[in-house]
Design a protein around this motif. Structure first.
Motif, short mmCIF file in Angstrom:
data_model
loop_
_atom_site.label_atom_id
_atom_site.label_comp_id
_atom_site.label_asym_id
_atom_site.label_seq_id
_atom_site.Cartn_x
_atom_site.Cartn_y
_atom_site.Cartn_z
N ASP A 1 0.85 -1.18 0.00
CA ASP A 1 0.00 0.00 0.00
C ASP A 1 0.90 1.24 0.00
OD1 ASP A 1 -1.73 2.06 0.50
OD2 ASP A 1 -2.59 1.19 2.33
N PRO A 2 0.73 2.17 -0.96
CA PRO A 2 1.55 3.39 -0.96
C PRO A 2 1.49 4.16 0.35
CG PRO A 2 0.36 3.18 -3.03
CD PRO A 2 -0.17 2.11 -2.13
N GLU A 3 0.34 4.12 1.04
CA GLU A 3 0.22 4.80 2.32
C GLU A 3 1.16 4.18 3.35
OE1 GLU A 3 -2.61 7.21 3.50
OE2 GLU A 3 -2.29 7.77 1.40
N LEU A 4 1.29 2.85 3.33
CA LEU A 4 2.20 2.16 4.23
C LEU A 4 3.64 2.53 3.91
CD1 LEU A 4 2.94 0.10 6.40
CD2 LEU A 4 2.64 -1.71 4.69
N ILE A 5 3.97 2.57 2.62
CA ILE A 5 5.32 2.95 2.21
C ILE A 5 5.65 4.35 2.72
CG2 ILE A 5 6.75 3.54 0.21
CD1 ILE A 5 5.27 1.35 -1.34
#
Length: 373
Positions: A279-283
């Protein structure tokens, strides 16, 4: 000093404004002349993430989510250590110590902590997840010499301070090495060790850990594959390690001053070492913690310290479990283990299973440690 203090992440508004300003003023390089990622993360991919980090990403929402996990700081051997400490509802539950690797922090374990502390999800644990010295909010680095052995001694002291007389250890990458040293140095308290790895990590480790590749035979097809992967790592994929193992201070200026540089440095490895889309948000949360913790340079220094250490662990006598993600037949050839060690293999996932496949990893951890309660 045995003081343990509650901690909440509280980034100043001025620091958020500074981050966005720096991202807006990025001086971009031209796109790579190559079509793929063989020369590094592509400019278009990085621009998209950097733009999202500056304009769309809501740090405050993720800060609030992270602060739902109880967090603490303490000082051990002169070093500030930040750790998650989530207790489950069962007072008699066993304790579990989780250690991450490069280029991560204990944020990697946020979802895993939720799964492992919930009794409705299977065997539950009291989970302790520190960030390695120099990573995340275990900053600033107190000085030189933070090799895996010294970190292991700090973790043993941390578990003593928390009052855990019996506990399991889990880790991958650097965390596997630290966990192995904790198990070898504290066998009277460690109930077992759970290690995760993948074929490329095992092959790359064999290039610098003494003895791992000694018995490989180039005439054997499986060993030949390992040797080819080792050569590929040395020739095409070890640049990040070479510079941090030799000149961490020099690379550290860029990692501390430029959020775009830090983003590229971390995301390149997330791309290269995963086969499950993150998930880009996690990254961006993972990178944000490194940015706000000013961890780019200090994480590089701990890699230097281990590269210049002769400590690579001692014999482990407690029960051992090895879980291979993206498994093939090569890993057992280089990761020597006792005949009675538990081996589990999964066809997908790679270097970051706590972020790639947290439910799968949680079930595997429960399956190993559940009977050791």
């Amino acid at each position: 000093m045995n003081d343990i203090q509650p901690f909440s992440i509280a980034v100043e508004d001025a620091d958020l404004d500074d981050l966005r300003d720096r991202l807006a003023r990025t001086r971009w390089s031209d796109e790579s002349p190559a079509d793929g990622r063989e020369r590094g993360i592509r400019a278009a991919e990085l621009r998209e993430l950097a733009d999202a980090w500056r304009s769309d990403y809501d740090w405050r929402a993720h800060e609030e989510r992270l602060n739902r996990i109880p967090q603490f700081v303490t000082e051990i051997d002169g070093q500030r250590v930040h750790f998650l400490h989530a207790r489950c509802d069962r007072e008699d539950a066993p304790a579990l110590l989780l250690t991450h690797g490069f280029p991560s922090s204990n944020v990697e374990f946020a979802r895993l902590v939720d799964l492992l502390t919930d009794p409705s999800n299977g065997p539950a644990f009291h989970v302790v997840a520190p960030s390695l010295p120099g990573y995340g909010f275990s900053t600033p680095l107190s000085g030189a010499g933070w090799s895996m052995g010294r970190i292991a001694d700090a973790w043993i002291e941390l578990m003593r301070r928390l009052g855990y007389r019996r506990y399991g250890v889990h880790g991958g990458d650097i965390g596997a090495g630290v966990s192995g040293m904790v198990a070898s140095r504290d066998p009277e308290h460690v109930v077992g060790i759970h290690v995760v790895t993948d074929p490329m990590t095992a092959a790359s480790a064999a290039t610098f850990i003494p003895g791992m590749a000694d018995s490989l035979d180039a005439s054997d097809p499986i060993d030949q594959l390992i040797l080819e992967r080792m050569a590929a790592f040395r020739n095409d994929a070890s640049g990040y390690l070479a510079i941090q193992n030799t000149r961490p201070q020099t690379i550290g200026y860029g990692l501390t001053d430029s959020p775009t540089f830090l983003l590229a440095w971390i995301v390149e490895k997330l791309q290269e070492w995963t086969d499950v889309d993150l998930d880009p948000e996690l990254i961006l949360t993972l990178v944000s913690v490194a940015w706000f913790g000013r961890a780019g340079a200090s994480a590089a220094h701990t890699l230097y310290d281990q590269a210049h250490s002769s400590e690579w662990g001692g014999p482990v006598t407690v029960p051992q479990s090895f879980t291979v993600f993206g498994a093939d037949e090569t890993v057992r050839r280089v990761m020597r283990s006792p005949e009675d060690a538990r081996w589990v293999e999964f066809g997908n996932g790679q270097h970051f299973p706590a972020m790639e496949l947290p439910e799968v990893l949680a079930e595997d951890v429960q399956a190993f440690f559940g009977p050791l309660r």
